[in-house]
Design an enzyme around this catalytic site. Structure first.
Site, PDB file in Angstrom:
ATOM      1  N   ASP A  85      21.707  38.391  27.465  1.00 58.26           N
ATOM      2  CA  ASP A  85      21.824  39.253  26.291  1.00 58.26           C
ATOM      3  C   ASP A  85      23.298  39.457  25.952  1.00 58.26           C
ATOM      4  O   ASP A  85      24.114  38.573  26.214  1.00 58.26           O
ATOM      5  CB  ASP A  85      21.117  40.592  26.566  1.00 58.26           C
ATOM      6  CG  ASP A  85      20.481  41.176  25.315  1.00 58.26           C
ATOM      7  OD1 ASP A  85      21.223  41.481  24.361  1.00 58.26           O
ATOM      8  OD2 ASP A  85      19.250  41.330  25.285  1.00 58.26           O
ATOM      9  N   HIS A 146      23.091  46.143  22.446  1.00 59.80           N
ATOM     10  CA  HIS A 146      21.794  45.472  22.533  1.00 59.80           C
ATOM     11  C   HIS A 146      21.409  45.144  23.973  1.00 59.80           C
ATOM     12  O   HIS A 146      20.293  45.424  24.423  1.00 59.80           O
ATOM     13  CB  HIS A 146      21.860  44.201  21.691  1.00 59.80           C
ATOM     14  CG  HIS A 146      20.564  43.500  21.474  1.00 59.80           C
ATOM     15  ND1 HIS A 146      20.068  42.563  22.348  1.00 59.80           N
ATOM     16  CD2 HIS A 146      19.658  43.588  20.466  1.00 59.80           C
ATOM     17  CE1 HIS A 146      18.919  42.097  21.879  1.00 59.80           C
ATOM     18  NE2 HIS A 146      18.650  42.696  20.742  1.00 59.80           N
ATOM     19  N   SER A 467      13.126  42.329  20.223  1.00 55.99           N
ATOM     20  CA  SER A 467      14.116  42.458  21.298  1.00 55.99           C
ATOM     21  C   SER A 467      13.770  43.621  22.213  1.00 55.99           C
ATOM     22  O   SER A 467      14.068  43.592  23.413  1.00 55.99           O
ATOM     23  CB  SER A 467      15.513  42.675  20.708  1.00 55.99           C
ATOM     24  OG  SER A 467      16.062  41.480  20.215  1.00 55.99           O
TER      25      SER A 467
END
Length: 696
Positions: A85, A146, A467
């Protein structure tokens, strides 16, 4: 491999070599060199490195994985989750290592340019282009948020009192708070490069991770031989490592699902029983409910309200009311602005607006954060507001802080979640399952942006996207593995698929190919009763049956099998926990699925098949009773699905549920007529967690 590199160019052409778990390299090539290399013996494929996109306090409780469920803490702490990620913010309380001993002795990972602890035991970063922009640093540190969000969702430590500025307050935790995390930073502000993703898979497998999670993906229809996630996850599967990947945020259009290889779990996004809403009020005391993530203080009194079309600098612009074009600061400053389209609110913000109301129908189920008080409302409510503005001399309005309400209809598939059918292998159902992906609170990087133009720095943030759903499946896989450490990736995937909670089709009529078997049930998945297992040889046979040649399969997989020695069959014969078939429109059809189940429930047990099917579809199961006499015993059965002509573009569904009175093991069958060419039209990419900005 060295001879190949030498033959194409000087040594400076080599960008990266992959050799820890599979053979390959990345190099800078001219078009002629690419063609020459592709013709060389021993090369399976030469493809350009693309840039991919990155695709909780309540969600785990909603899934039934409460803090009181049975756990095997010793086994959990021996499991390592590999997160591919944007990195991680190690100082987050979600990654504290209180109560954790040293990493497992088998661990072979490393920490580069970042200090690890007994929670985050590995950290690497990959940036073959050496491109660093907008605060990116050459480190596994997360400056976007994220990666921190996904890692904490999967395996974050329990943190009480977490919230986004007071909203969604509760205990933030992962599925397995005592599991270890290894971070592989492959995504940057510019995206996620293929060459970096392959390098991360190579290292993660060699380091000794147990489950891999990647919330990123490219376009649908990317062939397995040129898809780094398909290639990397195949080698992970060979090593006994399950890969969980997001299906993408390109819904509700059909044929948009990415990460569709059958040896990985493709995850769709669905809702939980918590909705975040934002109300507004106008001068006639009428209140309208909208949605957003608004934590700004509510104004003490109603303030002036104006339509963007009346405040545009260019009054002749037909799109003046959209809030995409410059607004007159003198007319807008301090006022709430009504926009007739969704945006990131940057234009009203630049004009000094005091708030924004967006009348839009785009993704009505997804709340976004904005840099000023904002709410999104239905278009019909927008017409009512416009009528109020036109008939009122001094219109005023107020936007309230967001609040959370109970959504008793959950789970429902998210509007943005990418849909099937699988464009690479139509007879494999994708996505596989769905998991919570709307308004998920999890850890965040204080360097990450909450919304474009927003200067707030937070440690926990609310995000939406596949996600967010992907790490829920990752965490569930770890939970299952803590009880069944020797199970194969396919067995773990089977347990999740066959125990999933079916979606309510009446509430999701447009999402038949969006949610796979349904929403995961982590607790049920630990004891599935029966599993559909498969290994490397099974997937190789499937590829042969699909038409991949021996040379491609040998070089891509490193396996020495030949398609000529494999018994001819159908892709549908892969021992997959779901069934799908692409059939011609308006023509009678008969398709068969050969399956084998392994008994992992009670030693002596009898399962009977219960069939449910759409009108016009007939399903026969032979035999329809399975009698087991010992654990790990395997029995075969055949499912035959037949019917008359299906309308073009339609989907017919059926289910086969094996039940012994304690376990109900479901298999899902979907028959899809020929879809024809998919036309994307002028759609915009959903924001989700992919672009970190609301849709335009």
């Amino acid at each position: 491999m060295a001879k190949m590199i030498e033959s194409i160019s000087a040594s400076e052409s080599l960008v990266r070599s992959y050799g820890r778990t599979f053979n390959g390299f990345a190099a800078k090539l001219t078009h002629q060199q690419k063609q020459k290399l592709g013709d060389m013996q021993g090369i399976v494929s030469v493809f350009e490195s693309r840039t991919l996109k990155t695709h909780t306090t309540r969600s785990w409780d909603f899934l039934g994985l409460t803090r009181k469920v049975p756990r095997r803490h010793t086994h959990e702490s021996d499991i390592v989750v590999g997160m591919l990620d944007t990195g991680v913010w190690p100082e987050s309380e979600s990654f504290n290592d209180k109560g954790l001993g040293p990493p497992p002795k088998r661990w072979r990972g490393a920490c580069h340019n970042m200090t690890c602890n007994n929670k985050i035991i590995g950290a690497r970063f990959y940036n073959a282009r050496s491109l660093y922009v907008r605060g990116d640093v050459p480190s596994p540190r997360d400056t976007a948020g994220h990666g921190t969000h996904t890692a904490s969702t999967a395996a974050g430590s329990a943190v009480s009192g977490a919230s986004f500025s007071g909203l969604a307050r509760g205990t933030a935790r992962g599925a397995v708070p005592s599991a270890r995390i290894a971070v592989y930073k492959v995504c940057w502000d510019f995206g996620c490069e293929d060459q970096d993703i392959l390098a991360a898979f190579d290292d993660a497998i060699a380091d000794g991770v147990d489950v891999i999670s990647i919330s990123a993906g490219g376009s649908s229809g990317t062939d397995y031989t040129v898809d780094p996630i398909a290639i990397g996850s195949f080698h992970a599967m060979r090593a006994g490592i399950l890969t969980s990947a997001s299906a993408g945020n390109e819904g509700p259009h059909k044929g948009t699902a990415s990460n569709v290889a059958p040896w990985l779990v493709s995850v769709a996004a669905s809702t939980i029983d918590r909705r975040i809403v934002t109300r507004m009020e106008i001068g006639n005391h009428k209140r309208i409910m909208g949605h957003s993530i608004n934590t700004f203080s509510t104004a003490k009194k109603l303030i002036p309200f104006i339509y963007a079309g009346d405040a545009a600098v260019d009054k002749n612009d037909t799109g003046a009311g959209s809030c995409f074009n410059t607004l007159d600061k003198k007319l807008v400053k301090g006022k709430i602005v009504l926009c007739d389209a969704a945006s990131d609110a940057s234009v009203p913000l630049a004009a000094g607006a005091g708030g924004v109301v967006m009348a839009e129908s785009y993704q009505p189920d997804v709340p976004f954060a904005y840099p000023l008080p904002t709410t999104s409302i239905r278009p019909e409510d927008g017409l009512h507001l416009l009528n109020y503005l036109n008939k009122t001399r001094n219109p005023v309005a107020k936007i309230f802080k967001s609040e959370q309400v109970v959504d008793e209809t959950a789970p429902n598939v998210a509007s943005f979640s990418s849909r099937g059918p699988n464009l690479i292998t139509p007879d494999i159902l994708k996505p596989d399952v769905s998991a919570p992906g709307l308004a998920i609170l999890a850890a965040w990087s204080p360097k990450g942006t909450v919304a474009p133009g927003d200067t707030r720095s937070v440690m926990y943030n609310i995000e939406s996207g596949t996600s967010m759903s992907c790490p829920h499946v990752t965490g569930t896989a770890v939970y299952i593995k803590s009880f069944h450490p020797t199970w194969s990736p396919a067995a773990i995937a089977s347990a999740m698929v066959t125990t999933a909670t079916p979606m309510n089709v009446a509430r999701n009529p447009d999402a038949e190919l969006a949610y796979g078997a349904g929403q995961i049930d982590p607790v049920k998945a630990v004891h599935p009763g029966l599993i559909y297992d498969a290994g490397e040889a099974d997937f190789i046979q499937m590829l042969c049956n699909q038409g991949y040649n021996t040379t491609s399969i040998r070089l891509m997989t490193g396996h020495h099998s030949s398609c000529s020695t494999i018994k001819k069959g159908s892709v549908r014969d892969l021992n997959y926990p779901s069934m799908a078939a692409k059939v011609g429109p308006k023509k009678r059809f008969t398709v068969r699925f050969n399956r084998t189940v392994k008994n992992v429930g009670s030693a002596r047990s009898t399962y009977r098949a219960v069939v449910r099917a759409s009108r016009g579809v007939h399903v026969r199961v032979e035999p329809n009773v399975l009698c087991f006499h010992e654990l790990n015993q395997k029995l075969k059965f055949v499912v035959t699905v037949s019917g008359g002509g299906l309308p073009e573009g339609s989907v017919a569904s059926a289910s086969v549920v094996w039940s012994d009175g304690r376990h109900s093991i479901a298999k899902w069958a979907k028959d899809t007529p020929y879809m024809g060419t998919r036309l994307d039209g002028d759609r915009v990419a959903p924001r989700g967690a992919d672009t970190h900005q609301p849709p335009r």
